[in-house]
Scaffold this active site. Structure first.
Site, PDB file in Angstrom:
ATOM      1  N   ASP A 184     -12.889   4.983   2.226  1.00 21.74           N
ATOM      2  CA  ASP A 184     -11.439   5.007   2.458  1.00 21.74           C
ATOM      3  C   ASP A 184     -10.936   6.446   2.471  1.00 21.74           C
ATOM      4  O   ASP A 184     -10.744   7.060   1.423  1.00 21.74           O
ATOM      5  CB  ASP A 184     -10.753   4.176   1.352  1.00 21.74           C
ATOM      6  CG  ASP A 184      -9.237   4.141   1.510  1.00 21.74           C
ATOM      7  OD1 ASP A 184      -8.715   4.774   2.447  1.00 21.74           O
ATOM      8  OD2 ASP A 184      -8.579   3.474   0.693  1.00 21.74           O
ATOM      9  N   LYS A 208       3.124  11.078  -3.877  1.00 18.40           N
ATOM     10  CA  LYS A 208       1.940  10.511  -4.520  1.00 18.40           C
ATOM     11  C   LYS A 208       1.013  11.607  -5.064  1.00 18.40           C
ATOM     12  O   LYS A 208       0.233  11.370  -5.978  1.00 18.40           O
ATOM     13  CB  LYS A 208       1.204   9.657  -3.487  1.00 18.40           C
ATOM     14  CG  LYS A 208       0.169   8.731  -4.062  1.00 18.40           C
ATOM     15  CD  LYS A 208      -0.307   7.785  -2.984  1.00 18.40           C
ATOM     16  CE  LYS A 208      -1.528   7.023  -3.368  1.00 18.40           C
ATOM     17  NZ  LYS A 208      -1.973   6.151  -2.271  1.00 18.40           N
ATOM     18  N   ASP A 212       0.890  -1.165   0.000  1.00 16.44           N
ATOM     19  CA  ASP A 212       0.000   0.000   0.000  1.00 16.44           C
ATOM     20  C   ASP A 212       0.926   1.213   0.000  1.00 16.44           C
ATOM     21  O   ASP A 212       1.520   1.543   1.031  1.00 16.44           O
ATOM     22  CB  ASP A 212      -0.879  -0.051   1.263  1.00 16.44           C
ATOM     23  CG  ASP A 212      -1.620   1.251   1.510  1.00 16.44           C
ATOM     24  OD1 ASP A 212      -1.622   2.124   0.623  1.00 16.44           O
ATOM     25  OD2 ASP A 212      -2.221   1.383   2.602  1.00 16.44           O
ATOM     26  N   GLU A 244      -7.130   0.854  -4.277  1.00 14.91           N
ATOM     27  CA  GLU A 244      -7.073   0.720  -2.814  1.00 14.91           C
ATOM     28  C   GLU A 244      -8.381   0.195  -2.216  1.00 14.91           C
ATOM     29  O   GLU A 244      -8.356  -0.745  -1.428  1.00 14.91           O
ATOM     30  CB  GLU A 244      -6.677   2.060  -2.184  1.00 14.91           C
ATOM     31  CG  GLU A 244      -5.198   2.352  -2.397  1.00 14.91           C
ATOM     32  CD  GLU A 244      -4.821   3.805  -2.276  1.00 14.91           C
ATOM     33  OE1 GLU A 244      -5.644   4.602  -1.797  1.00 14.91           O
ATOM     34  OE2 GLU A 244      -3.691   4.157  -2.677  1.00 14.91           O
TER      35      GLU A 244
END
Ligand code: AMP
Length: 613
Positions: free
Chosen positions: A206, A75, A12, A180
């Site tokens: 999430d 990211k 992850d 994800e």
């Protein structure tokens, strides 16, 4: 079978924290792998100093003292252009410098060993991934070469490919890129598989550090099907931290009449304190933010209540709920049909977020039985095991994912003609007939866009190619265009003119935001250089510490009464020599000198020192 083929890990790769997990065949379960600090998640943070490069906890811990050279949030940069308004906005809040590079690629500028270094986001993400690989290798005592890496569902084609590039630089072959929330759904599905009867609709919420994803899944027997996915690549815990930082910058201005907004070190220290306070407010109703000598020697201390935290972030929380609603609307499902609402991501611990979500689902209990920080890596590890032919006893799950954005090509009038609508199950292949728009055309341009707008220019150009080499044809001549998306969500577009059989295609790999193979090779070489430098640094640090430790031991012996004067003389001069050597400490050349002298000292005095220990 080579040993390195045995392990395929799930990673992850988070905006703020990353996590690595592996399927343990002998125990029939997933193991979340802890790092060398004993932590199960590792900050996605890299720091550069005048002596060394630091990764993870070590980098984060020194961030306040070295803000300009401590890089995080790669990211948020990956697969984007420098001129992207999101980057322009984020840039204001980053203490490190970001400039435009070739082809408008954002480049991070840091100082390393006294020299300026330019890094692209892939390079920074590769460093984080290398660290995760090494964490796994240390635990598994085996090389790790393959991984399933997760990305936010809303990541576009170029962000996905840039992530694959980052993994390649880190020496990892990406078995598959998965979304994800899908990974979280796998973890949840695994947990529930024994008592799952009939269809179950699962909603995954999430909310992480930098991104927000929601997805609706249907579980039926062993099949997990994604029904719809929505999200925001730019909403998460860091935004809540930013709001708090801005709030306290204003308060500091008001109370102390000084503006800290231009001072990266003060901002970084304030941000760290805000993040800590935010976490505290998830279980306490108030907390005090304290930063000693925040700016110009002035201490900062302020009480913040949970209610105030909620107030300054309320519009962001409400934004989250709108996204939840949009996802259900898209799936054409009523909220009452949702069986379970699963919380994933560190920010889903915020009580107000949970309250709003529970209210939205009319009082339904939220599922908190999977660890929100680990669920994504957990699911990725299961997927990695499923994709490894040699691993046995993996639960039999089948995953049907969807494409997050509509894909299409431009037609006359600059209109987007959608070939694959968003939320279509992948892998998918769609062919459509198009007609030439003018007389006597012998070539056509096929461009590929992603996005939801009808005007082509409002969408994102992924790439283009020409189909040519056929004889001039009249207006309305048919051409066939095919869009195909593979399991990684990666697109190949081809076009064909059937009378001549002329065909051309593009896998959207060469678009401008991507790194060229030469560039990737250069970065891999650079990464290897970093590894060598890191190793050299560790070796020197170990030698230096060992010699220093030996000096300490010798000094202890010198304090004893019962050593001969000859021994005392020898040890004293050894202490002086060692201390002088330790003072030299300004280049890597000393490592061997330290090591050699340590061996010499050992052969001379180990016996004497041993007698006194
Ligand atoms: P993730 O990307 O899922 O690892 O989430 C990291 C984000 O979750 C960071 O912004 C953290 O500050 C935030 N976070 C972690 N624990 C908590 C908590 N107890 N309360 C609020 N936010 C949290």
């Amino acid at each position: 079978m080579a040993k390195e083929d045995q392990f395929a890990v799930g990673i992850d790769l988070g905006t703020t924290y990353s996590c690595v997990a592996v399927w343990q065949e002998q125990h029939n379960r997933v193991e979340i792998i802890h790092n060398d600090q004993g932590n199960r998640t590792t900050p996605s943070c890299i720091a550069f100093t005048d002596k060394q490069r630091l990764i993870g906890d070590a980098a984060k811990n020194q961030a306040a003292a070295n803000p300009e050279n401590t890089v995080f949030d790669a990211k948020r940069l990956i697969g984007r252009k420098y001129s992207d308004p999101i980057i322009q906005k984020d840039k204001m809040l980053w203490p490190f410098k970001v400039v435009a590079g070739v082809n408008d690629q954002p480049m991070i500028i840091v100082k390393y060993k006294g020299q300026e270094k330019r890094l692209c986001a892939e390079e920074v993400s590769a460093m984080v991934l290398t660290n995760m690989r090494q964490i796994a290798e240390a635990y598994l005592e085996s090389p790790v070469k393959k991984a399933v890496v997760t990305v936010p569902a809303y990541f576009n084609d170029s962000q996905r490919k840039a992530t694959i590039d980052a993994a390649a630089i880190a020496g990892l072959t990406v078995m598959r890129i998965i979304n994800e929330p899908t990974a979280a759904a796998i973890a949840y599905g695994l947990d529930k598989r024994t008592n799952c009867v009939g269809d179950r609709n699962i909603f995954i919420f999430d909310l992480g550090g930098g991104t927000f994803d929601v997805s609706l899944f249907t579980f039926k027997d062993k099949v997990i099907q994604v029904k719809a996915t929505e999200g925001n690549t730019h909403l998460g815990g860091e935004d809540f931290d930013n709001r708090m930082v801005n709030y306290f910058v204003e308060e500091f201005k008001r109370k102390k009449k000084v503006d800290i907004s231009g001072n990266p070190r003060a901002l970084r220290r304030l941000r760290t304190a805000c993040e800590r306070a935010k976490r505290t407010l998830s279980y306490a109703v108030d907390t005090t933010i304290e930063v000693d000598a925040l700016f110009q020697g002035i201490d900062f201390s302020s009480l913040v209540t949970r209610a105030r935290f909620e107030e300054i972030n309320m519009d962001l929380f409400e934004e989250c709920m709108k996204t939840v609603d949009a996802c259900l609307t898209y799936a054409n499902m009523d909220k009452s049909s949702v069986d379970d609402v699963v919380l994933v991501g560190g920010s889903s611990r915020i009580p107000k977020v949970q309250k709003l979500l529970q209210e939205f689902f009319e009082g339904k209990d939220l599922c908190k039985n999977i660890n929100p920080d680990e669920a994504v890596a957990h699911g990725a590890a299961v997927q990695a095991a499923l994709l490894s032919e040699d691993i046995k006893n993996v639960p039999d799950l089948e995953l049907l994912d969807v494409t997050p954005l509509s894909l299409g090509t431009s037609v006359k009038g600059d209109i987007m003609s959608v070939m694959i609508p968003r939320n279509t199950t992948i892998p998918v292949k769609r062919t459509q007939e198009f007609c030439t728009a003018e007389d006597n055309q012998s070539s056509v341009l096929v461009d590929v866009y992603e996005g939801e707008r009808s005007r082509i220019d409002d969408n994102n150009l992924l790439g283009y190619f020409y189909l040519s080499g056929f004889p001039q044809v009249p207006l309305g001549h048919p051409l066939y265009v095919c869009f195909a998306i593979d399991e990684n969500g990666i697109l190949t577009v081809s076009a064909e003119e059937k009378t001549t059989g002329n065909r051309n295609q593009v896998t959207i790999t060469n678009n401008i935001e991507r790194l060229s193979p030469i560039e990737i090779k250069r970065i891999i070489q650079e990464a290897e250089r970093y590894q060598v430098e890191d190793r050299k640094f560790r070796r020197k640090a170990n030698a230096l510490n060992a010699l220093d430790d030996y000096v300490y031991k010798m000094e202890k012996v010198l304090k004893k009464d019962d050593i001969s004067s000859q021994q005392r003389k020898k040890i004293s001069s050894a202490v002086i020599k060692a201390t002088n050597l330790l003072k030299v400490n300004d280049s890597e050349d000393e490592t061997e000198m330290y090591e050699d002298y340590l061996i010499e000292l050992g052969s001379l005095f180990d016996g004497v020192i041993g007698n006194f220990e």
